[in-house]
Design a protein around this motif. Structure first.
Motif, PDB file in Angstrom:
ATOM      1  N   TYR A 350       0.924  -1.040  -0.023  1.00 64.52           N
ATOM      2  CA  TYR A 350       0.146   0.035   0.078  1.00 64.52           C
ATOM      3  C   TYR A 350       0.938   1.209  -0.116  1.00 64.52           C
ATOM      4  CZ  TYR A 350      -4.164  -2.762   0.936  1.00 64.52           C
ATOM      5  OH  TYR A 350      -5.266  -3.777   0.855  1.00 64.52           O
ATOM      6  N   SER A 351       0.399   2.189  -0.635  1.00 70.18           N
ATOM      7  CA  SER A 351       1.267   3.332  -0.714  1.00 70.18           C
ATOM      8  C   SER A 351       0.227   4.779  -0.769  1.00 70.18           C
ATOM      9  CB  SER A 351       2.177   3.535  -1.870  1.00 70.18           C
ATOM     10  OG  SER A 351       1.547   3.684  -3.210  1.00 70.18           O
ATOM     11  N   VAL A 352       0.654   5.934  -0.376  1.00 65.40           N
ATOM     12  CA  VAL A 352      -0.123   7.147  -0.598  1.00 65.40           C
ATOM     13  C   VAL A 352       1.035   8.490  -0.764  1.00 65.40           C
ATOM     14  CG1 VAL A 352      -0.394   7.551   1.879  1.00 65.40           C
ATOM     15  CG2 VAL A 352      -1.946   8.512   0.265  1.00 65.40           C
ATOM     16  N   MET A 353       0.490   9.038  -1.609  1.00 68.79           N
ATOM     17  CA  MET A 353       1.260  10.464  -1.736  1.00 68.79           C
ATOM     18  C   MET A 353       0.268  11.604  -1.585  1.00 68.79           C
ATOM     19  SD  MET A 353       3.712  12.177  -4.788  1.00 68.79           S
ATOM     20  CE  MET A 353       5.158  11.319  -4.216  1.00 68.79           C
ATOM     21  N   SER A 354       0.380  12.455  -0.543  1.00 74.11           N
ATOM     22  CA  SER A 354      -0.592  13.803  -0.388  1.00 74.11           C
ATOM     23  C   SER A 354       0.114  14.943  -0.476  1.00 74.11           C
ATOM     24  CB  SER A 354      -1.353  13.500   0.765  1.00 74.11           C
ATOM     25  OG  SER A 354      -2.011  12.363   0.826  1.00 74.11           O
ATOM     26  N   LEU A 355      -0.150  15.942  -1.314  1.00 77.35           N
ATOM     27  CA  LEU A 355       0.678  17.136  -1.574  1.00 77.35           C
ATOM     28  C   LEU A 355      -0.448  18.091  -1.086  1.00 77.35           C
ATOM     29  CD1 LEU A 355       2.350  16.085  -4.908  1.00 77.35           C
ATOM     30  CD2 LEU A 355       3.251  15.646  -2.598  1.00 77.35           C
ATOM     31  N   LEU A 356       0.092  19.332  -0.682  1.00 80.00           N
ATOM     32  CA  LEU A 356      -0.586  20.513  -0.326  1.00 80.00           C
ATOM     33  C   LEU A 356       0.321  21.557  -1.027  1.00 80.00           C
ATOM     34  CD1 LEU A 356      -0.706  18.635   2.461  1.00 80.00           C
ATOM     35  CD2 LEU A 356      -2.351  20.571   2.895  1.00 80.00           C
ATOM     36  N   PRO A 357       0.035  21.693  -2.378  1.00 79.23           N
ATOM     37  CA  PRO A 357       0.873  22.802  -2.985  1.00 79.23           C
ATOM     38  C   PRO A 357       0.839  24.213  -2.584  1.00 79.23           C
ATOM     39  CG  PRO A 357      -0.631  21.447  -4.565  1.00 79.23           C
ATOM     40  CD  PRO A 357      -1.208  21.042  -3.348  1.00 79.23           C
ATOM     41  N   ASP A 358      -0.210  24.770  -2.093  1.00 77.91           N
ATOM     42  CA  ASP A 358      -0.103  26.165  -1.693  1.00 77.91           C
ATOM     43  C   ASP A 358       1.007  26.183  -0.512  1.00 77.91           C
ATOM     44  OD1 ASP A 358      -1.879  26.827  -3.227  1.00 77.91           O
ATOM     45  OD2 ASP A 358      -3.760  26.682  -2.144  1.00 77.91           O
ATOM     46  N   ARG A 359       1.094  24.964   0.228  1.00 77.07           N
ATOM     47  CA  ARG A 359       2.326  25.253   1.593  1.00 77.07           C
ATOM     48  C   ARG A 359       3.439  24.628   0.850  1.00 77.07           C
ATOM     49  NH1 ARG A 359      -0.018  25.590   6.297  1.00 77.07           N
ATOM     50  NH2 ARG A 359      -2.123  25.107   6.587  1.00 77.07           N
ATOM     51  N   ARG A 360       3.448  24.118  -0.386  1.00 73.89           N
ATOM     52  CA  ARG A 360       4.971  23.377  -0.828  1.00 73.89           C
ATOM     53  C   ARG A 360       5.138  22.215   0.352  1.00 73.89           C
ATOM     54  NH1 ARG A 360       9.764  26.801  -2.476  1.00 73.89           N
ATOM     55  NH2 ARG A 360      10.071  26.683  -0.385  1.00 73.89           N
ATOM     56  N   SER A 361       4.237  21.543   0.742  1.00 72.73           N
ATOM     57  CA  SER A 361       4.381  20.565   1.523  1.00 72.73           C
ATOM     58  C   SER A 361       3.599  19.328   1.211  1.00 72.73           C
ATOM     59  CB  SER A 361       3.639  21.030   3.181  1.00 72.73           C
ATOM     60  OG  SER A 361       4.411  22.197   3.243  1.00 72.73           O
ATOM     61  N   GLY A 362       3.782  18.109   1.918  1.00 72.25           N
ATOM     62  CA  GLY A 362       3.089  17.038   1.866  1.00 72.25           C
ATOM     63  C   GLY A 362       3.771  15.965   2.374  1.00 72.25           C
ATOM     64  N   PHE A 363       3.441  14.528   2.047  1.00 74.42           N
ATOM     65  CA  PHE A 363       4.092  13.376   2.538  1.00 74.42           C
ATOM     66  C   PHE A 363       3.826  12.264   1.934  1.00 74.42           C
ATOM     67  CE2 PHE A 363      -0.205  14.131   4.396  1.00 74.42           C
ATOM     68  CZ  PHE A 363      -0.982  12.804   4.136  1.00 74.42           C
ATOM     69  N   VAL A 364       4.736  11.092   2.129  1.00 74.14           N
ATOM     70  CA  VAL A 364       4.673   9.790   1.493  1.00 74.14           C
ATOM     71  C   VAL A 364       4.585   8.732   2.228  1.00 74.14           C
ATOM     72  CG1 VAL A 364       5.831   8.400  -0.315  1.00 74.14           C
ATOM     73  CG2 VAL A 364       5.925  10.708  -0.495  1.00 74.14           C
ATOM     74  N   VAL A 365       3.911   7.785   2.154  1.00 73.57           N
ATOM     75  CA  VAL A 365       3.589   6.637   3.021  1.00 73.57           C
ATOM     76  C   VAL A 365       3.845   5.394   2.003  1.00 73.57           C
ATOM     77  CG1 VAL A 365       2.218   5.249   4.581  1.00 73.57           C
ATOM     78  CG2 VAL A 365       2.111   7.873   4.915  1.00 73.57           C
ATOM     79  N   LEU A 366       4.751   4.288   2.563  1.00 76.34           N
ATOM     80  CA  LEU A 366       5.035   2.980   1.780  1.00 76.34           C
ATOM     81  C   LEU A 366       4.884   1.953   2.934  1.00 76.34           C
ATOM     82  CD1 LEU A 366       8.177   4.230  -0.409  1.00 76.34           C
ATOM     83  CD2 LEU A 366       5.648   4.225  -1.138  1.00 76.34           C
ATOM     84  N   ARG A 385      -2.272  17.303  10.622  1.00 76.09           N
ATOM     85  CA  ARG A 385      -1.166  18.186  10.652  1.00 76.09           C
ATOM     86  C   ARG A 385      -1.032  19.362   9.848  1.00 76.09           C
ATOM     87  NH1 ARG A 385       2.555  20.783  10.821  1.00 76.09           N
ATOM     88  NH2 ARG A 385       4.767  20.294  12.001  1.00 76.09           N
ATOM     89  N   PHE A 386      -1.419  19.595   8.708  1.00 75.08           N
ATOM     90  CA  PHE A 386      -1.434  20.637   7.819  1.00 75.08           C
ATOM     91  C   PHE A 386      -2.551  21.443   7.883  1.00 75.08           C
ATOM     92  CE2 PHE A 386       2.102  17.811   6.233  1.00 75.08           C
ATOM     93  CZ  PHE A 386       2.991  18.642   6.136  1.00 75.08           C
ATOM     94  N   THR A 387      -3.722  20.843   7.834  1.00 70.88           N
ATOM     95  CA  THR A 387      -5.083  21.528   7.644  1.00 70.88           C
ATOM     96  C   THR A 387      -5.643  21.923   8.800  1.00 70.88           C
ATOM     97  OG1 THR A 387      -6.274  19.195   7.446  1.00 70.88           O
ATOM     98  CG2 THR A 387      -5.307  20.072   5.380  1.00 70.88           C
TER      99      THR A 387
END
Length: 528
Positions: A350-366, A385-387
């Motif tokens: 399982y994986s996920v990539m979530s990006l918040l472009p307006d913050r230039r932030s995000g995370f990856v989970v593998l 944590r961001f929103t």
């Protein structure tokens, strides 16, 4: 580009545009980075869901601020997961495939509006009009009319003997579930077609193009696609299933990893370090990365193209009002924040990539285990944590909410498979034979070793023992990794018509890629 502007470019319904205008433009600042807090979150998820291994990376304002790994590449191996460990990223491969096409658009080798048949003259959909009017961009946005997961049995379970040519030929026989460009249903086959369009336009195989257009220019040195040797690459995570309360490796790699027909839809492997580099390329590109893809194509990738249904959970947890698919990405508002993301799911990975472009932030989970719930919970906690940094809800809260949701669901079937027994020769005598579906090919339903057996010619893992349950028959697959059993329903017409066979999932909630319901077999001969 604002979210409302994106919707205008996409030409989505006016109701969407009105809603988009209500999205808050002021987003609360995220809390200061706390390494211990992230470690605690990771440990709690691993412990709660008993994960075999996981790698997590967080980006804040364009910089990697946290990397955490836990567990082993294979249960009992003693080899720890690292930020260099290769994972199957599954459908997170789709954004990479779309980017290969975008690079070819930048190079003038194709246009998004080009008809698919310009590059693949043998391409056919069930409806001839759709065949003529399917454009390259339509391959990426899940609005083709194919049923959800339509034709996925040509991709999974793997390995199998289907080729990309088989997939292109098979599409002509898969009946649509709705009309072209009228709605959303997730599919994988058209991403395989997109990979072949790229190959035709780019003058090289899909695998060569990914390395030429993505891996090498972006420095994704650990990512792999096509054939490679795992004993030379080393540090490769293996998929796990939960068996009797233990994490057990399933479908472990041999010394040589063979090319996957499904590569363009979900066949790429990458390390956490490379996935974080891939994320930074979108969030905060340096000069080299900016030169890699034009601003026009970067913008086009994240335009919402096909509206997606919004679940009750997403509305309740995230306040989501806008949700759509772009070119290999999902675009949504979460607590008023603009997000771009994707998940990846393969058996035991399982994986996920979530990006918040307006913050230039995000995370990856593998993750290298059965982890749908773990991924959902961890994704939510990290997003908040961001929103909603002031929110105190953590892993325990979301895990509990998810468990309650699961318990509240009504069973989707009123006919469970109980009281199984081996059918007698007399009971089954009229059904022996070789059957054929126009896209899946032949299956043998014959007596072997004193058993009634179902054996698929091109998908060897779809082999199993036929059992009688009440008044129906089902297949008990030989491999535990094939975890969706199938009902077999035989239909006998008059003497001038062949016996027909249809299939259905015993558990209607099983993964949609087991698209048994799309199969329509006819008996073509007896057992030799």
């Amino acid at each position: 580009m604002t979210f409302t502007a994106c919707l205008l470019v996409a030409g989505l319904p006016a109701s969407w545009l009105a809603t988009a205008g209500d999205v808050p433009t002021t987003i609360p600042s995220s809390a200061p980075i706390n390494q211990a807090e992230f470690d605690a979150i990771l440990d709690e998820v691993v412990g709660h869901y008993q994960l075999p291994g996981i790698a997590v990376g967080v980006i804040e304002d364009g910089k990697v601020v946290y990397v955490g790994t836990r567990g082993e590449i294979g249960s009992g191996s003693g080899q720890p997961i690292t930020s260099n460990t290769l994972f199957k990223i599954a459908s997170n491969s789709k954004a990479m495939t779309a980017s290969v096409l975008a690079r070819l658009v930048d190079a003038g080798k194709l246009r998004w509006e080009d008809p698919v048949i310009k590059y693949l003259p043998s391409f056919r959909m069930y409806d001839p009009w759709v065949t003529q009017n399917m454009q390259v961009k339509d391959l990426l946005v899940h609005n083709s009319g194919l049923p959800e997961g339509g034709g996925d049995l040509m991709l999974w379970p793997e390995p199998n003997r289907f080729t990309r040519a088989d997939i292109i030929a098979g599409l002509a026989h898969i009946k649509p579930a709705y009309s072209f460009r009228s709605g959303y249903a997730y599919d994988n086959l058209l991403y395989v077609v997109a990979g072949e369009v790229a190959a035709a336009a780019g003058g090289a195989s899909y695998e060569e193009l990914v390395q030429r257009e993505l891996f090498r220019p972006l420095g994704l040195s650990r990512c792999r696609v096509g054939a490679w040797r795992s004993d030379q690459v080393a540090d490769v995570a293996q998929p796990h299933n939960r068996v009797d309360g233990r994490n057990v490796v399933v479908k472990a790699d041999g010394a040589t990893v063979d090319p996957l027909v499904s590569a363009a839809a979900g066949g790429i492997r990458c390390s956490l370090d490379d996935m974080l580099l891939w994320a930074k390329n979108w969030l905060a590109p340096d000069a080299t990365q900016q030169a890699w893809l034009s601003a026009e194509q970067r913008q086009a990738a994240w335009v919402p193209r096909t509206p997606m249904p919004i679940s009750a959970r997403r509305r309740a947890w995230d306040g989501t009002r806008l949700y759509a698919y772009g070119y290999g990405w999902r675009i949504a508002d979460i607590d008023g924040a603009y997000t771009v993301s994707h998940t990846g799911t393969l058996s035991g990975m399982y994986s996920v990539m979530s990006l918040l472009p307006d913050r230039r932030s995000g995370f990856v989970v593998l993750i290298n285990g059965e982890a749908e719930a773990a991924r959902t919970v961890l994704n939510e906690v990290l997003l908040k944590r961001f929103t909603k940094p002031a929110e105190s809800r953590g892993v325990a809260y979301y895990a509990d909410e998810l468990a309650k949701e699961s318990e509240s669901k009504q069973p989707a079937t009123s006919e469970p498979a109980v009281g199984r027994e081996t059918p007698t020769s007399e009971q089954f005598a009229q059904w022996w034979g070789v059957y054929r579906d126009p896209w899946f090919g032949e299956v043998r339903i014959c007596r072997e070793g004193g058993q009634a057996r179902f054996v698929a010619e091109k998908s060897p893992l779809l082999s199993g023992r036929i059992m009688r349950s009440g008044s129906r028959y089902l297949v008990d697959w030989d491999r535990d990794s094939v975890d969706a059993e199938a009902w077999l329903d035989f239909h006998k017409g008059d003497s001038s018509q062949p016996v027909r066979l249809t299939l259905a999932k015993v558990d209607p909630e099983a993964d949609f890629s087991y698209d048994y319901e799309d199969l329509a077999f006819e008996r073509i001969r007896g057992c030799e």
